[in-house]
Design an enzyme around this catalytic site. Structure first.
Site, PDB file in Angstrom:
ATOM      1  N   ARG A   1      10.446   7.283  -8.723  1.00 48.30           N
ATOM      2  CA  ARG A   1       9.259   6.977  -7.957  1.00 48.30           C
ATOM      3  C   ARG A   1       8.386   8.482  -7.906  1.00 48.30           C
ATOM      4  NH1 ARG A   1       8.822   3.432  -2.853  1.00 48.30           N
ATOM      5  NH2 ARG A   1      10.249   2.325  -4.426  1.00 48.30           N
TER       6      ARG A   1
ATOM      7  N   SER B   1       5.495   0.227  -5.193  1.00 49.58           N
ATOM      8  CA  SER B   1       5.696  -0.260  -3.817  1.00 49.58           C
ATOM      9  C   SER B   1       4.758  -0.388  -2.658  1.00 49.58           C
ATOM     10  CB  SER B   1       7.323  -0.063  -3.515  1.00 49.58           C
ATOM     11  OG  SER B   1       7.676  -0.909  -2.540  1.00 49.58           O
ATOM     12  N   HIS B   2       5.315   0.206  -1.800  1.00 47.25           N
ATOM     13  CA  HIS B   2       4.308   0.335  -0.640  1.00 47.25           C
ATOM     14  C   HIS B   2       3.816   1.578  -0.386  1.00 47.25           C
ATOM     15  CE1 HIS B   2       8.435   1.474   0.691  1.00 47.25           C
ATOM     16  NE2 HIS B   2       7.971   2.236   1.744  1.00 47.25           N
TER      17      HIS B   2
ATOM     18  N   LYS C   1      11.301   0.218 -10.933  1.00 45.01           N
ATOM     19  CA  LYS C   1      12.580  -0.429 -10.703  1.00 45.01           C
ATOM     20  C   LYS C   1      13.291  -1.024 -11.745  1.00 45.01           C
ATOM     21  CE  LYS C   1      10.611  -1.108  -5.783  1.00 45.01           C
ATOM     22  NZ  LYS C   1      10.380  -2.214  -5.004  1.00 45.01           N
TER      23      LYS C   1
ATOM     24  N   ASP D   1       3.929  -6.729   0.777  1.00 52.99           N
ATOM     25  CA  ASP D   1       3.581  -5.175   0.597  1.00 52.99           C
ATOM     26  C   ASP D   1       3.190  -5.117  -0.542  1.00 52.99           C
ATOM     27  OD1 ASP D   1       6.100  -5.719  -1.085  1.00 52.99           O
ATOM     28  OD2 ASP D   1       6.762  -3.930  -0.860  1.00 52.99           O
TER      29      ASP D   1
ATOM     30  N   ASP E   1       3.997  -4.462  -3.763  1.00 55.82           N
ATOM     31  CA  ASP E   1       4.597  -5.180  -4.988  1.00 55.82           C
ATOM     32  C   ASP E   1       5.160  -6.574  -4.749  1.00 55.82           C
ATOM     33  OD1 ASP E   1       6.690  -4.053  -3.989  1.00 55.82           O
ATOM     34  OD2 ASP E   1       7.626  -3.892  -5.577  1.00 55.82           O
TER      35      ASP E   1
ATOM     36  N   ASP F   1       7.898  -7.637  -2.839  1.00 56.62           N
ATOM     37  CA  ASP F   1       9.338  -7.914  -2.439  1.00 56.62           C
ATOM     38  C   ASP F   1       9.430  -7.712  -1.213  1.00 56.62           C
ATOM     39  OD1 ASP F   1       8.890  -5.043  -2.283  1.00 56.62           O
ATOM     40  OD2 ASP F   1      10.574  -4.677  -4.008  1.00 56.62           O
ATOM     41  N   ARG F   2       8.511  -7.380  -0.091  1.00 59.43           N
ATOM     42  CA  ARG F   2       8.825  -7.354   1.217  1.00 59.43           C
ATOM     43  C   ARG F   2       7.761  -8.540   1.980  1.00 59.43           C
ATOM     44  NH1 ARG F   2       8.524  -2.406   4.221  1.00 59.43           N
ATOM     45  NH2 ARG F   2       7.304  -1.518   2.761  1.00 59.43           N
TER      46      ARG F   2
ATOM     47  N   HIS G   1      12.887  -6.700   3.045  1.00 64.63           N
ATOM     48  CA  HIS G   1      13.359  -7.259   2.034  1.00 64.63           C
ATOM     49  C   HIS G   1      14.345  -8.196   2.508  1.00 64.63           C
ATOM     50  CE1 HIS G   1      12.325  -4.100  -1.029  1.00 64.63           C
ATOM     51  NE2 HIS G   1      12.208  -3.167   0.127  1.00 64.63           N
TER      52      HIS G   1
END
Length: 768
Positions: A322, A410-411, A420, A546, A548, A550-551, A633
């Site tokens: 990242r 992501s966030h 990822k 979030d 992407d 995944d949360r 997650h």
């Protein structure tokens, strides 16, 4: 009479048409007869398998019920009762196990299970879970648990003197006592039988290709938590929807009709032989059909990398890559990362890889560079477009590649992006991530003789259908979905509507600039709009994803933010109903009440390091059915694939809430709770949180019965609460959290941490 040319041509054409129609009828009849025969074979096979399955369930049930009856009989015997009355648990244990065939151990523990807890690190939590369940339910119970180094058959029963509970009996038998019946049955060919508990297969026989579908024919083993699962090939296609016997009858009719048609030309005249010879047969006509050339020329690889690219090693984090686009990330860096991933795949003999991206503006360039690098290493790229990270993970399973890369920040803020990575079914983390940098720095990159290919696929509907085929709500719930303009804004509402919910979208238009609020549901201020909209629509629940997808974040209609560690309690209780004794993994940021909650519901709790790839690795190691992190997650091994998926977690949440008669807010409010803070993020001195945490672990001293844990940072548990300081692996900040039984205890623990932190760095900008 001599026919005219025109009449003769008409006769020829009629005969050709009749011959062609007769041939088609013969082909159709053969097809129908074949499908009918296949259906008959399938019916016979299914009947045989069902008979074998039921016989196995009955024989296994009788054998296990006999062991439970033996336990009850022994506990009611005079020697055991006398020893219990004298308070001599050792003597009672000896009497319980005397002359028990195949017994491995028999122990009567005290009600506090002191000995079991003292040896839990070696023997595991399985025996604790079954003993707790026996005391909670007040009756004998039987599970298969992991005790020591292997699964065993465990029996437990409350031990009483009169009406007083004085202990709990625990009997361990070899697993063979439970699975012996499977070895004795005859498994029909091309079928599969398994004895299962929850998501764990105790033993199986037959063709493992049918293991995944075996739950469709599963039956319970009465009086136990086990079931017999049976699998076999899918039902053969029924042409026109006809069953076996009708298919054969219709085939016979069609053959008769074809015979009649084949005789009709003699009634309308016979053409001259040379004209007949000139007419092509059906076989000749088919041979004259043009053959399409489907071979496509290889798409050229676009050279995207500049002549020299400098790579910042700091972007290679603990569990992903990242960085900031335009500073530490650009299209050339993405190409080198793709080339390194492709080189790793080459070494493992892996060819295909799925690539997807979130909605950030830099996504297309990052995918272009990544794809070019992968293709240079000879890998074939399957581009599934702009989708949430869990859909990328799903693609690795659905398309059977075992490899994927989600291009996502992501966030993080809009100017971030990252990767990822999954290779060979394992999410890269730690040394595996930093090895990618080493490959690039040391020029250990494989370049294939010819570039790999690239194709585009749309699997969004497959993802929606897969979830909806497994999860459906018992009653409609109204939910507001806030995607924060992240990539889950399109498919997230689709999934929840497909399972039967009524969805009101909020900020679901995908916009990589995140114009409304930051897409991070772990920050309470990002949920303000969602709370307001839930009240305005009088919705049952608010769901937040979030950036992407995944949360997961959740708010109730009363405006309460249900922290993920409390959601994990609800998920754990549900999973453990079907998987007693299962391992539940949670990270160091979760509440101290979670361990006791998991144990009371018959599970095996395990605290581990924060990080999606680290949690997934621990799940594989421990064969856990469920895991969760305080960040939101959630990882379902039961009924899903074990990767973190906020959308699927939301579906499972609605499934649980819709099955309860109470209001969703009441169900969530009833979960054990104390007083806790959200995650507190503090800028790390010098931008290096790991160095600061190392110093803090070495120098901090806590008193008053404190129990420190250094699994990830420093977590200190007190009798009435706990506190945590750890280094973020995604941004240069310290992450703190505090949790206690009362406000007074929370203030005290937080104050102790403040004193210790400021002693190390007086200028630390603490917000408490």
């Amino acid at each position: 009479m001599k026919l005219s040319n025109k009449t003769r041509q008409a006769v020829v054409q009629s005969r050709r048409a009749l011959q062609l129609l007769a041939a088609l009828l013969v082909l159709l009849a053969a097809w129908l007869a074949w499908t009918g025969w296949q259906q008959m074979q399938d019916g016979t096979r299914r009947s045989q398998l069902a008979t074998t399955r039921d016989a196995l369930a009955q024989s296994t049930g009788r054998a296990l019920q006999a062991e439970l009856a033996r336990l009850e009989e022994r506990m009611a015997s005079t020697p055991v009762r006398a020893a219990l009355a004298d308070g001599d648990l050792a003597a009672a244990s000896a009497a319980l196990g005397r002359d028990w065939p195949n017994l491995e151990s028999a122990t009567i523990h005290d009600t506090g299970l002191a000995e079991a807890y003292a040896t839990a690190a070696q023997a595991g939590y399985g025996r604790i879970a079954v003993a707790e369940a026996a005391m909670t339910e007040g009756r004998p119970v039987m599970w298969v648990v992991r005790d020591g180094d292997a699964p065993r058959l465990a029996l437990a029963m409350p031990a009483r003197v009169g009406e007083t509970l004085v202990g709990v009996a625990y009997v361990r038998l070899p697993l063979a006592r439970a699975v012996a019946g499977l070895d004795a049955v005859d498994v029909p060919g091309s079928t599969y039988l398994a004895l299962r508990q929850g998501g764990f297969t105790l033993a199986d026989r037959g063709d493992p290709d049918y293991a995944a579908s075996a739950e469709r024919m599963a039956v319970p083993v009465d009086g136990t938590g086990l079931r017999v699962a049976a699998g076999l090939p899918p039902r053969p296609a029924a042409l026109f929807g006809l069953a076996a016997l009708p298919s054969i009858v219709v085939a016979a009719i069609l053959l008769l009709l074809a015979y009649v048609l084949s005789r009709l030309p003699s009634l309308v005249g016979r053409p001259e032989s040379e004209e007949a010879a000139a007419a092509p047969t059906l076989e000749q006509a088919l041979e004259m059909e043009p053959v399409m050339d489907t071979e496509q020329s290889a798409t050229p690889v676009r050279e995207t990398r500049p002549a020299a690219v400098a790579i910042d090693p700091g972007i290679f984090r603990a569990y992903d890559i990242r960085g900031i686009v335009g500073q530490s990330l650009d299209i050339g860096v993405a190409e080198l990362i793709g080339h390194a991933i492709g080189s790793l795949m080459h070494e493992q003999g892996l060819k295909d890889i799925v690539v997807g991206r979130d909605g950030r503006l830099s996504g297309p360039d990052m995918v272009a560079g990544l794809t070019a690098g992968l293709r240079k290493a000879g890998r074939d790229v399957i581009d599934i477009g702009m989708v949430p990270t869990p859909v990328v993970y799903f693609g690795a399973y659905q398309l059977r590649t075992g490899c994927c890369v989600s291009v996502t920040g992501s966030h993080n803020p809009p100017d971030y992006n990252g990767f990822k990575i999954v290779v060979g079914g394992e999410t890269l983390s730690g040394d595996a991530v930093t090895d990618l940098y080493a490959r690039i720095a040391e020029d250990r990159l494989y370049t294939a003789p010819s570039p790999g290919g690239v194709t585009e696929r749309d699997i969004a509907s497959d993802y929606v259908d897969r979830i909806a085929s497994d999860v459906q709500v018992d009653r409609p719930l109204k939910v507001v979905v806030d995607a924060g303009n992240g990539v889950a804004g399109e498919i997230g509402p689709r999934v929840l509507e497909a399972i039967g919910a009524h969805v009101e979208p909020l900020f679901c238009e995908i916009d990589g600039t995140f114009p409304n609020h930051h897409p991070d549901p772990s920050e309470p201020h990002n949920l303000t709009d969602l709370v307001e909209m839930v009240k305005r629509f009088d919705a049952d629940l608010g769901i937040a994803f979030d950036g992407d997808g995944d949360r997961l974040g959740v708010v109730t209609k009363t405006g309460e933010n249900i922290f993920p560690d409390r959601l994990l309690m609800l998920f754990a209780a549900d999973v453990l109903e079907r998987n007693p004794g299962a391992v539940i993994v949670y990270d160091v940021k979760c509440t101290g009440r979670l361990q006791g909650h998991i144990l009371r519901h018959g599970g095996s709790p395990l605290m581990w390091k924060t990080g999606h790839s680290l949690i997934k690795a621990k799940m594989r190691e421990t064969e856990a059915e469920l895991a969760g992190e305080m960040s939101g997650h959630f990882f379902f091994g039961e009924r899903w694939y074990g990767f973190d998926d906020g959308i699927y977690a939301a579906a499972r949440l609605l499934e649980i809430l819709a099955s309860r008669p109470e209001e969703p807010s009441d169900v969530l409010a009833a979960l054990p709770a104390g007083i806790s803070t959200p995650e507190i993020k503090v800028d790390a001195p010098g931008g290096n949180p790991h160095a600061f945490v190392e110093r803090f672990v070495a120098q901090a001293k806590f008193e008053g019965g404190a129990r420190p844990s250094t699994i990830d940072g420093l977590r200190v548990d007190f009798p009435d609460g706990w506190g945590l300081v750890r280094a973020s692996n995604t941004t240069p900040v310290l992450v703190l959290r505090f949790d206690a039984d009362s406000q007074e205890a929370l203030d005290r623990i937080r104050g102790e941490f403040r004193t210790q932190l400021l002693a190390l760095d007086p200028d630390l900008p603490l917000p408490f």
